[in-house]
Design a protein around this motif. Sequence first.
Motif, short mmCIF file in Angstrom:
data_model
loop_
_atom_site.label_atom_id
_atom_site.label_comp_id
_atom_site.label_asym_id
_atom_site.label_seq_id
_atom_site.Cartn_x
_atom_site.Cartn_y
_atom_site.Cartn_z
N GLY A 86 0.81 -1.20 0.00
CA GLY A 86 0.00 0.00 0.00
C GLY A 86 0.85 1.25 0.00
N GLN A 87 0.31 2.32 -0.55
CA GLN A 87 1.04 3.58 -0.68
C GLN A 87 0.61 4.59 0.39
N PRO A 88 1.52 5.51 0.77
CA PRO A 88 1.18 6.51 1.78
C PRO A 88 0.04 7.41 1.31
N THR A 89 -0.68 7.95 2.27
CA THR A 89 -1.74 8.92 2.01
C THR A 89 -1.57 10.08 2.99
N ASP A 90 -2.39 11.08 2.86
CA ASP A 90 -2.34 12.20 3.81
C ASP A 90 -2.66 11.72 5.22
N GLU A 91 -3.56 10.76 5.33
CA GLU A 91 -3.99 10.29 6.64
C GLU A 91 -3.03 9.25 7.22
N ILE A 92 -2.51 8.37 6.34
CA ILE A 92 -1.55 7.34 6.75
C ILE A 92 -0.25 7.61 5.97
N PRO A 93 0.70 8.32 6.58
CA PRO A 93 1.86 8.80 5.81
C PRO A 93 2.98 7.78 5.64
N PHE A 94 2.65 6.50 5.63
CA PHE A 94 3.66 5.45 5.47
C PHE A 94 3.20 4.45 4.42
N ALA A 95 4.16 3.81 3.77
CA ALA A 95 3.82 2.61 3.00
C ALA A 95 3.33 1.55 3.99
N TRP A 96 2.53 0.62 3.53
CA TRP A 96 1.96 -0.41 4.38
C TRP A 96 1.78 -1.69 3.58
N SER A 97 1.45 -2.78 4.25
CA SER A 97 1.46 -4.08 3.59
C SER A 97 0.16 -4.85 3.80
N VAL A 98 -0.12 -5.69 2.82
CA VAL A 98 -1.17 -6.71 2.95
C VAL A 98 -0.47 -8.06 2.85
N TYR A 99 -0.77 -8.95 3.81
CA TYR A 99 -0.16 -10.28 3.87
C TYR A 99 -1.24 -11.35 3.85
N ARG A 100 -0.82 -12.56 3.53
CA ARG A 100 -1.68 -13.72 3.78
C ARG A 100 -1.86 -13.87 5.29
N TRP A 101 -3.05 -14.22 5.71
CA TRP A 101 -3.30 -14.49 7.12
C TRP A 101 -2.70 -15.84 7.49
N LEU A 102 -1.97 -15.87 8.59
CA LEU A 102 -1.37 -17.12 9.06
C LEU A 102 -2.18 -17.65 10.24
N PRO A 103 -2.70 -18.87 10.14
CA PRO A 103 -3.48 -19.43 11.24
C PRO A 103 -2.58 -19.80 12.42
N GLY A 104 -3.20 -20.00 13.56
CA GLY A 104 -2.47 -20.41 14.75
C GLY A 104 -2.65 -19.41 15.88
N GLU A 105 -2.22 -19.81 17.06
CA GLU A 105 -2.23 -18.95 18.23
C GLU A 105 -0.80 -18.58 18.60
N THR A 106 -0.64 -17.43 19.21
CA THR A 106 0.70 -17.09 19.69
C THR A 106 1.05 -17.99 20.87
N VAL A 107 2.35 -18.11 21.12
CA VAL A 107 2.80 -18.89 22.28
C VAL A 107 2.22 -18.32 23.57
N LEU A 108 2.04 -17.00 23.61
CA LEU A 108 1.46 -16.38 24.79
C LEU A 108 0.07 -16.93 25.08
N ASP A 109 -0.71 -17.15 24.02
CA ASP A 109 -2.08 -17.63 24.19
C ASP A 109 -2.16 -19.15 24.30
N ALA A 110 -1.36 -19.85 23.49
CA ALA A 110 -1.47 -21.31 23.41
C ALA A 110 -0.77 -22.02 24.55
N ARG A 111 0.32 -21.43 25.05
CA ARG A 111 1.12 -22.05 26.12
C ARG A 111 1.44 -23.51 25.80
N PRO A 112 2.14 -23.77 24.68
CA PRO A 112 2.46 -25.15 24.29
C PRO A 112 3.52 -25.75 25.21
N ASP A 113 3.74 -27.04 25.07
CA ASP A 113 4.80 -27.71 25.82
C ASP A 113 6.13 -27.01 25.51
N GLU A 114 6.83 -26.59 26.54
CA GLU A 114 8.04 -25.79 26.36
C GLU A 114 9.17 -26.55 25.68
N THR A 115 9.34 -27.79 26.02
CA THR A 115 10.47 -28.52 25.43
C THR A 115 10.25 -28.76 23.94
#
Length: 290
Positions: A86-115
């Motif tokens: 994405g290109q900058p605009t007056d309201e959002i003055p930075f380039a920006w990105s669109v990505y594929r959504w990655l499924p899954g939970e963060t380690v913070l939320d999922a608390r998987p087996d540590e080892t």
Amino acid sequence: MDDRIRIAPETVAALVKAQFPQWSRLPVKPVTPGGWDNLSFRLGDDLLVRIPSAPRYAAQVAIEQTWLPRIAPVLPVAIPEPVALGQPTDEIPFAWSVYRWLPGETVLDARPDETALARDLATALRAFWKTETSDGPMPGARNFHRGGDLGVYQVEVINALSTLPDPCMRDRALAIWQEAMSSPCRATPVWVHGDVAPGNLLVSDGRLSAVIDFGLLAVGDPACDLSIAYSWFGAEARSVFQKTMDLDRGIWSRAVGWALWKALIIRAKAGLSVAEREASARVLRALDIV
């Protein structure tokens, strides 16, 4: 001072409609919890919008857009896939990105087996370090020196030592820091993620499935990427992680230095949250400072 911008989902929807009309009918929802360097929004079921939250983070967009497609094919886990710039605009003055959504939970939320996580992460990092680095971005102020010389934070650490309430704790922390400073990196530079943390690791079915947020990407000393051994893993998982990585003492000394620096500067902040206080205390416990 927090100078980050605030963006409403309606603003993102208008931005998408103006620049990518093919996605204009997709709903926009903020991702919770939100990030710090970037603001993230779910776009429909399959896409993610990421917008820098302040000028100092704007360079991360080009880094990810350029390098993630080159790195992805050789890694054993998924990483973000840019699909539009994405290109900058007056309201959002930075380039920006669109990505594929990655499924899954963060380690913070999922608390998987540590080892299991320790083994999976070590395997992913070893593959990451073997990836071709030609012309890769160098560490510096742009990525807060991740992969560079930890010594740039010498003054911060010395000043923050005063937050430790006991002279013995301060002496112990100073000795750890001095060991890190006396362990220079002599290895060939490799890819550095720059923020290997529980919130940037995704888990599916109990196993590491993706690593996200590569805005601090650089080619340099990967010691900072090992600090999670002290900031998150308990003793058993830390041992598994270290054995699987199979690295020399010097790099672990620098990894300890990175973990200590972050713990001390968090501790020195005004108005610490409960989560920040515990994150700092976890490192200090791992290093036998408390």
